[in-house]
Motif scaffolding. Structure first.
Motif, short mmCIF file in Angstrom:
data_model
loop_
_atom_site.label_atom_id
_atom_site.label_comp_id
_atom_site.label_asym_id
_atom_site.label_seq_id
_atom_site.Cartn_x
_atom_site.Cartn_y
_atom_site.Cartn_z
N ARG A 83 0.83 -1.21 0.00
CA ARG A 83 0.00 0.00 0.00
C ARG A 83 0.87 1.26 0.00
O ARG A 83 0.51 2.27 -0.62
CB ARG A 83 -0.93 -0.01 1.22
N TYR A 84 2.01 1.18 0.67
CA TYR A 84 2.91 2.34 0.69
C TYR A 84 3.43 2.63 -0.72
O TYR A 84 3.39 3.78 -1.18
CB TYR A 84 4.08 2.05 1.63
N PHE A 85 3.90 1.60 -1.43
CA PHE A 85 4.40 1.82 -2.79
C PHE A 85 3.27 2.23 -3.73
O PHE A 85 3.46 3.09 -4.60
CB PHE A 85 5.10 0.56 -3.30
N ALA A 86 2.10 1.60 -3.59
CA ALA A 86 0.96 1.99 -4.43
C ALA A 86 0.55 3.43 -4.14
O ALA A 86 0.15 4.17 -5.04
CB ALA A 86 -0.20 1.04 -4.20
N GLY A 87 0.65 3.83 -2.87
CA GLY A 87 0.36 5.22 -2.51
C GLY A 87 1.35 6.18 -3.13
O GLY A 87 0.99 7.27 -3.58
N MET A 88 2.63 5.79 -3.19
CA MET A 88 3.64 6.62 -3.85
C MET A 88 3.33 6.82 -5.32
O MET A 88 3.59 7.89 -5.89
CB MET A 88 5.03 6.00 -3.68
N ALA A 89 2.77 5.79 -5.95
CA ALA A 89 2.41 5.90 -7.36
C ALA A 89 1.15 6.73 -7.58
O ALA A 89 0.86 7.12 -8.71
CB ALA A 89 2.21 4.50 -7.95
N THR A 90 0.42 7.01 -6.52
CA THR A 90 -0.88 7.68 -6.62
C THR A 90 -0.82 9.14 -6.24
O THR A 90 -1.46 9.99 -6.86
CB THR A 90 -1.90 6.95 -5.72
#
Length: 512
Positions: free
Chosen positions: A207-214
């Motif tokens: 979720r942290y990496f996906a949040g960085m992409a968002t």
């Protein structure tokens, strides 16, 4: 005229005589007390003895009562005098200690001034040796507090310019650094466990990496002690670029607390560590993380408002923050026309606790961020010793773009989400909105590439982007609608799916 003069002289004479008589009267009284019959203690007792011969029982009782009252009064007066004397002595001691401390502080300030002057001379020598005269001498005339004509008003940012010249950093990925997103998640988990003794579950890291992409703003929320601050701290070490941790203060009310301000008297800019961290990121080619620790101790939409607005602009070249109204020749290199461009390799991570000492984070902030809930500690894992990674920012961004084009939402999921949007609008008067739909299309593919399913990503975004908004509703009168929403999720995605959203709804029902 002579009549008035005679009256006035007589008036002054009478006034002076009356004043003298008043003083003499009181002096005579004091003299009689100590020298006259009034101080004849034996005479007092003789008088008392003669009087007692004619007293009855009531007279004796009255005598004893009055005697006790008088003695008590005398004792009380003595106690009060003692207390006043004690306080006076204590006050004098404090004043003496205060004077000593003041003198010591002044000596320390003088030493600080001398050390800063010495540092400024060293920095000036460095600049002249590097041929960076255009950058301007760094330092200040501390004794006067005013900026010199040949120095920059941004001392900390100039230091960053000098450091970039002296210690240029280039991130080069080796063969061992070529990983996909799933491998990146696993590598970070093993690195944090083996090198830092910090433990995280795969879903939190994904979720942290996906949040960085968002989004450039992540919010890590949950109970205290679950690793909210240590997660971005570990990320900084993992990408070989230390994380800047900024402690938010309850007194923060505007951007000046975050960025600093131009002092009109000294003509110098009071720079903050936050500003320096953002500026230093412009010289970096890897991931930079700035943590706003306990971000909701103050109102986020107050002190972070300008960043929230700027980061909404579609053209990243317009992500500029005004620092000063005009530019000067000795301003820092990357400060153009008084404006600072927010680099694309920096992420702002806020940590937030939910308790009575904090403010509620508003929808304006949540809608622009990706919130990650961390409510329990991960269990210990016996991880293999793992090295950090060399990953330039361009490589990470390319990885995000590849998976976002590869793992697009399926038509069935898009249609189901559209139906869900209509249902929630009809029942709860809350819409998804274009911003949230855009974030879903960015978040879910990266979450899938990290090793999770499409429904897992949609479930998380539904829970923390839409259902979270239900907290503001009067849930006491919406229990039936909440039950209907659970049934509708079962119908669209299955009973075993969207458990994050269903658990969130169950918690809301308990709150109501």
């Amino acid at each position: 005229m002579s009549g008035f003069a005679q009256w006035y002289v007589q008036f002054i004479s009478d006034l002076w005589n009356n004043i003298c008589e008043w003083f003499l009267m009181h002096i005579n009284i004091i003299v009689k007390i100590f020298k006259g019959d009034w101080w004849d203690v034996g005479g007092y007792f003789d008088t008392l003895s003669n009087a007692m011969g004619t007293w009855n029982a009531l007279d004796y009782i009255a005598f004893i009562v009055v005697l006790i009252i008088n003695l008590g009064f005398i004792v009380l007066v003595l106690i009060l005098l003692y207390q006043l004397l004690k306080r006076y002595i204590k006050f004098c001691r404090k004043e003496i200690e205060k004077d000593a401390l003041t003198e010591e502080v002044s000596l320390l300030n003088q030493k600080v001034i001398e050390l800063i002057d010495e540092k400024n001379k060293i920095l000036a020598m460095r600049v002249s040796q590097l041929g960076a005269g255009a950058v301007g001498q760094v330092g200040a005339d501390v004794s006067s507090g005013k900026k010199k004509d040949n120095e920059s008003r941004f001392s900390k940012l100039i230091e960053a310019d000098i450091k970039a010249i002296e210690e240029p950093k280039v991130t080069v990925a080796g063969p061992d650094d070529k990983v996909d997103l799933a491998g990146l998640v696993d590598r970070f988990i093993n690195y944090a466990a083996s090198r830092l003794n910090l433990y995280y579950t795969k879903d939190i890291v994904a979720r942290y990496f996906a949040g960085m992409a968002t989004s450039k703003l992540l919010i890590l929320e949950g109970i205290s002690g679950t690793g909210k601050t240590s997660l971005p701290y570990a990320m900084g070490h993992f990408f070989k670029n230390k994380t800047s941790i900024i402690s938010v203060q309850p007194s923060w009310r505007d951007r000046a607390e975050l960025l600093g301000y131009l002092n009109e008297f000294t003509k110098k800019f009071n720079e903050t560590d936050f500003l320096k961290s953002v500026y230093e990121a412009s010289y970096s080619d890897t991931i930079n993380t700035i943590v706003l620790d306990e971000m909701n101790l103050a109102r986020v939409e107050y002190y972070f408002a300008e960043f929230l607005s700027v980061m909404e602009m579609p053209d990243v070249n317009e992500w500029k923050i005004d620092l000063v109204p005009t530019s000067e020749p000795l301003d820092p290199k990357n400060l153009i026309n008084g404006k600072l461009l927010i680099p694309q390799n920096v992420w702002f991570v806020g940590t937030a606790n939910k308790d009575d000492s904090t403010f509620t984070i508003t929808d304006k902030v949540y809608d622009r961020a990706v919130a990650i809930s961390i409510n329990k500690k991960a269990e210990f894992i016996d991880a293999v010793y793992t090295e950090p990674i060399n990953m330039p920012i361009d490589e990470l961004n390319d990885m995000f773009k590849r998976v976002q084009s590869q793992f697009k939402l399926s038509e069935s999921a898009a249609k189901a989400f559209a139906d869900l949007d209509e249902f929630i609008q009809a029942k709860f008067k809350i819409a998804f909105g274009n911003r949230i739909l855009k974030q879903i299309n960015l978040f879910v593919p990266v979450y899938m590439a990290c090793g999770f399913s499409e429904n897992d990503g949609l479930d998380y975004m539904l829970a923390h982007k839409i259902i979270r908004k239900f907290e503001m509703l009067n849930l006491t009168f919406l229990k039936k609608e909440l039950d209907e929403l659970v049934l509708y999720l079962d119908k669209l995605f299955g009973k075993e799916e969207f458990m994050e959203s269903k658990n969130y709804i169950a918690d809301l029902k308990k709150m109501s």
